[in-house]
Enzyme design. Structure first.
Site, PDB file in Angstrom:
ATOM      1  N   GLU A  95      -2.364   3.786  -5.105  1.00 51.86           N
ATOM      2  CA  GLU A  95      -2.804   3.012  -3.944  1.00 51.86           C
ATOM      3  C   GLU A  95      -4.278   3.270  -3.641  1.00 51.86           C
ATOM      4  O   GLU A  95      -4.926   2.459  -2.967  1.00 51.86           O
ATOM      5  CB  GLU A  95      -1.897   3.319  -2.734  1.00 51.86           C
ATOM      6  CG  GLU A  95      -0.535   2.654  -2.914  1.00 51.86           C
ATOM      7  CD  GLU A  95       0.613   3.351  -2.217  1.00 51.86           C
ATOM      8  OE1 GLU A  95       0.379   4.191  -1.336  1.00 51.86           O
ATOM      9  OE2 GLU A  95       1.776   3.049  -2.567  1.00 51.86           O
ATOM     10  N   GLY A 170       7.890   1.972  -4.126  1.00 50.10           N
ATOM     11  CA  GLY A 170       8.267   1.143  -2.977  1.00 50.10           C
ATOM     12  C   GLY A 170       9.060  -0.094  -3.336  1.00 50.10           C
ATOM     13  O   GLY A 170       9.196  -1.004  -2.526  1.00 50.10           O
ATOM     14  N   GLY A 231       7.788   8.852  -1.335  1.00 54.23           N
ATOM     15  CA  GLY A 231       7.133   8.072  -0.283  1.00 54.23           C
ATOM     16  C   GLY A 231       8.100   7.777   0.847  1.00 54.23           C
ATOM     17  O   GLY A 231       8.378   8.619   1.704  1.00 54.23           O
TER      18      GLY A 231
HETATM   19  P1  13P Z   1       8.158   5.459  -2.709  1.00 50.58           P
HETATM   20  O1  13P Z   1       9.002   6.719  -2.811  1.00 50.58           O
HETATM   21  O2  13P Z   1       8.166   4.847  -1.368  1.00 50.58           O
HETATM   22  O3  13P Z   1       8.474   4.522  -3.835  1.00 50.58           O
HETATM   23  O4  13P Z   1       6.634   5.930  -2.955  1.00 50.58           O
HETATM   24  C1  13P Z   1       6.330   6.729  -4.042  1.00 50.58           C
HETATM   25  C2  13P Z   1       4.936   7.197  -3.911  1.00 50.58           C
HETATM   26  O5  13P Z   1       4.004   6.434  -4.057  1.00 50.58           O
HETATM   27  C3  13P Z   1       4.728   8.604  -3.557  1.00 50.58           C
HETATM   28  O6  13P Z   1       3.399   8.962  -3.700  1.00 50.58           O
END
Ligand code: 13P
Length: 253
Positions: A95, A170, A231
């Site tokens: 990100e 996500g 996440g």
């Molecule tokens: P999610 O667990 O929400 O898929 O996010 C993973 C993440 O980017 C952790 O840094």
């Protein structure tokens, strides 16, 4: 599974002071499961408050600036994070790489700044769906890592690598055990090449991308998985500690 699995919550851009109770609940649960190392990376604004509230879990940051101080409006340096109570910093998250155009060279400079400030680094890597579909995931990730990792003494203590395929973040889609095992083997090979058998062999490699209490056991049973970077499921103590408990159970069995 690593000797001491590492379960890290990345709260991303979530959390106000109302979330401190969740951090306390995570901390209390972690005190009952000391065989698992538990940590959270809240947003900058909560690092000091979480640090003051917890006893057992590690507290870290999600990013930092590569410089030490100076005229850089809106940025936070590694030493400022250490001063606020951070013990580690996540760098190179997709990100940041995608949303903020961070290059491998910039990520490497950030990692170096974190080490220079006396903290540990969690280095993220991972391919997008197009790269995987083209059969280039392994070569992409090893090149990305090679160009993002600085030279590190005592890498086993100071570095963690998190493999987070972008298409799994996500989305509710996790990578298959086979894909995770193959990628983690490649990453291990590279870490040994860079830091030697002992140090490179001791770096924990986390998997990240839609990890939850239901799928955690299967992921932790996968070869070379040393824990998880979580996440969405890290935002409540119940689901986050469900994942940590799954890691603890793997050690007992
Ligand atoms: P999610 O667990 O929400 O898929 O996010 C993973 C993440 O980017 C952790 O840094």
């Amino acid at each position: 599974m690593a000797e001491r699995p590492y379960i890290v919550g990345n709260w991303k851009m979530n959390g106000t002071r109302a979330m401190l109770s969740e951090a306390r609940a995570i901390d209390r649960a972690a005190q009952r499961h000391m065989k698992v190392e538990v940590a959270i990376a809240p947003p900058y604004t909560l690092i000091h408050a979480v640090h003051r509230e917890v006893e057992q879990i590690g507290v870290g940051a999600q990013d930092c600036h590569p410089g030490t101080d100076g005229a850089s409006t809106g940025d936070i340096s590694a030493s400022m994070l250490a001063d606020a109570g951070a013990k580690f910093v996540i760098v190179g998250h997709s990100e940041r790489r995608q949303g903020h155009g961070e290059s491998n060279a910039l990520v490497r400079d950030k990692a170096q700044a974190v080490l220079d400030a006396g903290m540990r680094v969690i280095m993220c890597c991972g391919e997008d769906a197009k790269t995987r579909d083209a059969g280039k995931a392994a070569s992409f990730v090893t090149h990305q890592l090679k160009d993002s990792l600085p030279g590190i003494e005592n890498a086993a203590d100071r570095l963690t690598v998190a493999y987070e395929p972008i298409w799994a973040i996500g989305t509710g889609n996790t990578a298959s055990s086979q894909d995770i095992a193959e990628m983690h083997r490649e990453i291990r090979k590279l870490l040994i090449e860079l830091y030697g058998e002992e140090q490179g062999g001791g770096v924990r490699i986390l998997y990240g991308g839609s990890v939850n209490p239901e799928n955690a056991r299967e992921i932790f049973a996968t070869e070379e998985v040393g824990g998880a970077l979580v996440g969405g499921a890290s935002l409540t103590a119940d689901s986050f500690m469900g994942i940590a408990l799954a890691a603890g159970d793997m050690l007992d069995n």
